[in-house]
Design a protein around this motif. Sequence first.
Motif, PDB file in Angstrom:
ATOM      1  N   GLY A 122       0.798  -1.220   0.000  1.00  0.00           N
ATOM      2  CA  GLY A 122       0.000   0.000   0.000  1.00  0.00           C
ATOM      3  C   GLY A 122       0.833   1.275   0.000  1.00  0.00           C
ATOM      4  O   GLY A 122       0.292   2.376   0.134  1.00  0.00           O
ATOM      5  N   GLY A 123       2.151   1.149  -0.143  1.00  0.00           N
ATOM      6  CA  GLY A 123       3.015   2.323  -0.202  1.00  0.00           C
ATOM      7  C   GLY A 123       3.288   2.957   1.148  1.00  0.00           C
ATOM      8  O   GLY A 123       3.584   4.155   1.225  1.00  0.00           O
ATOM      9  N   ARG A 124       3.244   2.153   2.233  1.00  0.00           N
ATOM     10  CA  ARG A 124       3.506   2.676   3.575  1.00  0.00           C
ATOM     11  C   ARG A 124       4.847   2.162   4.087  1.00  0.00           C
ATOM     12  O   ARG A 124       5.074   0.941   4.122  1.00  0.00           O
ATOM     13  CB  ARG A 124       2.432   2.214   4.577  1.00  0.00           C
ATOM     14  CG  ARG A 124       1.176   3.050   4.581  1.00  0.00           C
ATOM     15  CD  ARG A 124       0.390   2.880   3.336  1.00  0.00           C
ATOM     16  NE  ARG A 124      -1.035   2.657   3.582  1.00  0.00           N
ATOM     17  CZ  ARG A 124      -1.927   2.579   2.617  1.00  0.00           C
ATOM     18  NH1 ARG A 124      -1.555   2.708   1.360  1.00  0.00           N
ATOM     19  NH2 ARG A 124      -3.183   2.376   2.894  1.00  0.00           N
ATOM     20  N   THR A 125       5.726   3.077   4.462  1.00  0.00           N
ATOM     21  CA  THR A 125       7.034   2.715   4.996  1.00  0.00           C
ATOM     22  C   THR A 125       7.313   3.565   6.236  1.00  0.00           C
ATOM     23  O   THR A 125       6.661   4.592   6.464  1.00  0.00           O
ATOM     24  CB  THR A 125       8.146   2.963   3.965  1.00  0.00           C
ATOM     25  OG1 THR A 125       8.082   4.335   3.526  1.00  0.00           O
ATOM     26  CG2 THR A 125       7.997   2.040   2.754  1.00  0.00           C
ATOM     27  N   THR A 126       8.278   3.119   7.034  1.00  0.00           N
ATOM     28  CA  THR A 126       8.665   3.860   8.239  1.00  0.00           C
ATOM     29  C   THR A 126      10.178   3.956   8.283  1.00  0.00           C
ATOM     30  O   THR A 126      10.862   2.933   8.169  1.00  0.00           O
ATOM     31  CB  THR A 126       8.158   3.145   9.515  1.00  0.00           C
ATOM     32  OG1 THR A 126       6.791   2.797   9.364  1.00  0.00           O
ATOM     33  CG2 THR A 126       8.311   4.054  10.733  1.00  0.00           C
ATOM     34  N   ARG A 127      10.691   5.150   8.422  1.00  0.00           N
ATOM     35  CA  ARG A 127      12.136   5.315   8.595  1.00  0.00           C
ATOM     36  C   ARG A 127      12.391   6.442   9.586  1.00  0.00           C
ATOM     37  O   ARG A 127      11.664   7.438   9.618  1.00  0.00           O
ATOM     38  CB  ARG A 127      12.852   5.561   7.264  1.00  0.00           C
ATOM     39  CG  ARG A 127      12.444   6.790   6.513  1.00  0.00           C
ATOM     40  CD  ARG A 127      13.250   6.918   5.214  1.00  0.00           C
ATOM     41  NE  ARG A 127      12.856   8.090   4.459  1.00  0.00           N
ATOM     42  CZ  ARG A 127      11.852   8.129   3.583  1.00  0.00           C
ATOM     43  NH1 ARG A 127      11.136   7.031   3.341  1.00  0.00           N
ATOM     44  NH2 ARG A 127      11.548   9.262   2.949  1.00  0.00           N
ATOM     45  N   GLU A 128      13.417   6.260  10.398  1.00  0.00           N
ATOM     46  CA  GLU A 128      13.719   7.181  11.505  1.00  0.00           C
ATOM     47  C   GLU A 128      12.458   7.424  12.351  1.00  0.00           C
ATOM     48  O   GLU A 128      12.206   8.540  12.829  1.00  0.00           O
ATOM     49  CB  GLU A 128      14.301   8.500  10.983  1.00  0.00           C
ATOM     50  CG  GLU A 128      15.698   8.359  10.408  1.00  0.00           C
ATOM     51  CD  GLU A 128      16.711   7.844  11.420  1.00  0.00           C
ATOM     52  OE1 GLU A 128      16.669   8.296  12.583  1.00  0.00           O
ATOM     53  OE2 GLU A 128      17.528   6.972  11.060  1.00  0.00           O
ATOM     54  N   SER A 129      11.668   6.367  12.478  1.00  0.00           N
ATOM     55  CA  SER A 129      10.446   6.353  13.297  1.00  0.00           C
ATOM     56  C   SER A 129       9.342   7.265  12.768  1.00  0.00           C
ATOM     57  O   SER A 129       8.365   7.526  13.470  1.00  0.00           O
ATOM     58  CB  SER A 129      10.748   6.710  14.757  1.00  0.00           C
ATOM     59  OG  SER A 129      11.757   5.879  15.279  1.00  0.00           O
ATOM     60  N   VAL A 130       9.468   7.740  11.522  1.00  0.00           N
ATOM     61  CA  VAL A 130       8.416   8.538  10.888  1.00  0.00           C
ATOM     62  C   VAL A 130       7.701   7.644   9.876  1.00  0.00           C
ATOM     63  O   VAL A 130       8.349   6.988   9.052  1.00  0.00           O
ATOM     64  CB  VAL A 130       8.993   9.784  10.188  1.00  0.00           C
ATOM     65  CG1 VAL A 130       7.892  10.547   9.438  1.00  0.00           C
ATOM     66  CG2 VAL A 130       9.662  10.695  11.210  1.00  0.00           C
ATOM     67  N   HIS A 131       6.367   7.633   9.939  1.00  0.00           N
ATOM     68  CA  HIS A 131       5.584   6.775   9.058  1.00  0.00           C
ATOM     69  C   HIS A 131       5.152   7.563   7.822  1.00  0.00           C
ATOM     70  O   HIS A 131       4.605   8.670   7.944  1.00  0.00           O
ATOM     71  CB  HIS A 131       4.371   6.234   9.792  1.00  0.00           C
ATOM     72  CG  HIS A 131       3.671   5.125   9.061  1.00  0.00           C
ATOM     73  ND1 HIS A 131       4.358   4.055   8.525  1.00  0.00           N
ATOM     74  CD2 HIS A 131       2.363   4.928   8.751  1.00  0.00           C
ATOM     75  CE1 HIS A 131       3.492   3.242   7.944  1.00  0.00           C
ATOM     76  NE2 HIS A 131       2.277   3.755   8.054  1.00  0.00           N
TER      77      HIS A 131
END
Length: 441
Positions: free
Chosen positions: A122-131
Amino acid sequence: MNTRPKIIVLDDDPTGSQTVHSCLLLMQWDVETLRIGLADTAPIFFVLTNTRSLSPEKAASVTREVCQNLKAAIALEKIQDFLVVSRSDSTLRGHYPIETDVIAEELGGFDAHFLVPAFFEGGRTTRESVHYLKVNGVDTPVHQTEFARDSVFGYSTSYMPDYVEEKTGGKIRADHVERLRLADLRSGVQDRLVHLRNNQCCVVDAETQADLDRFATDILATASQGKRFLFRSAASLLTSLAHLGAQPIAPEAMAQYVRGGKPGAVIIGSHVKKTTEQLSKLLEAPGTVGVEIEVSRLLDLSSDPHDALLADATQRACQIHESGKTPIIFTSRQELTFSDVQTRLAFGEAVSTLLMDSLRQLPTDIGFLISKGGITSNDTLSQGLALRTAKLLGQVLAGVSMVKTPADHPQFPDLPVVLFPGNVGDEMALATVYQRLSTST
């Protein structure tokens, strides 16, 4: 580790199975039905609680009932190793921390609970704790999207520790949240997992399935040493935990499940912008005819318009089917506003009742059914089709599941049913699924 733990998923709408296959969805949660799930050969099963459509109090009550029955079923089936996942929306809408709090109270003794909202399909990712949510190809912090303005589950931040603090009302402070970042996952986190205790809240980055594969490997290894973990996640984590491999029949070939090569039917309840765009493209596809239901009429308290709306939709849908085409039954698209949450939820129930009555009036020889929207799909399975369990066949499109009704279903035996989340896919996705199942193209 020789045996993998049974993965028990409490799904707050029926679309969390959108990355796995060949397992059971349970629409009921009495002890005997839960035993069916626990005894199934698949490593994972889903209990469809539909709590996202409920009030906070009712969501807590349902979750508590499921957990209490699970304890009894686990004891009867002599299950030693299991993991519990509270599956929720990848755009952060849902009853957190209510559901994880109840699970922890009832099934207790967790060393940590992990928030893992990444959902790659669905195009959802999380990096550096930001979604992030990919919008028109651009990674957009999810609090800047329409989902953050949800009138029931709205939020103001995409930084997961702050989201936790906001949703827990400060009970869990942002600086007390453990952060597992991409670099941590990719180098291994077992050494950190073994030291977690007292249901420590952790937020987990993920950009690729490989990130979650590595995380799941570390989780399973640590759990085998006696640590107990709880998860609040979207669907992609389940892919890594269940480790099922490829589904038996490819998504492009799923037309072979369609009954007798007949035209199908589509029911659309979701109101998010993406659904409306997808509906527009679907109605342009050959062999489709729209049946719009003016749901705003349900707000007229001076009369009971339900029966008249139902009779009109049923007549039109049957005529379309008889002409060899597929009726697309959808709720009117105008945005309605409500004075309070309870009024909105009550209206949603009235709309759902109308849609499910429309489903039950469909011709019994339809070839397939597509249900669009999470709550609509749950109601389709549990109310419209009145199923106790359903077998998940796999995905007909990335993030879009197909189940099949039992052979002894009194109205629609062996009917392939597509569970299509409201916010998944590009604008052509709904038309693509229809075309894959339709013999008219």
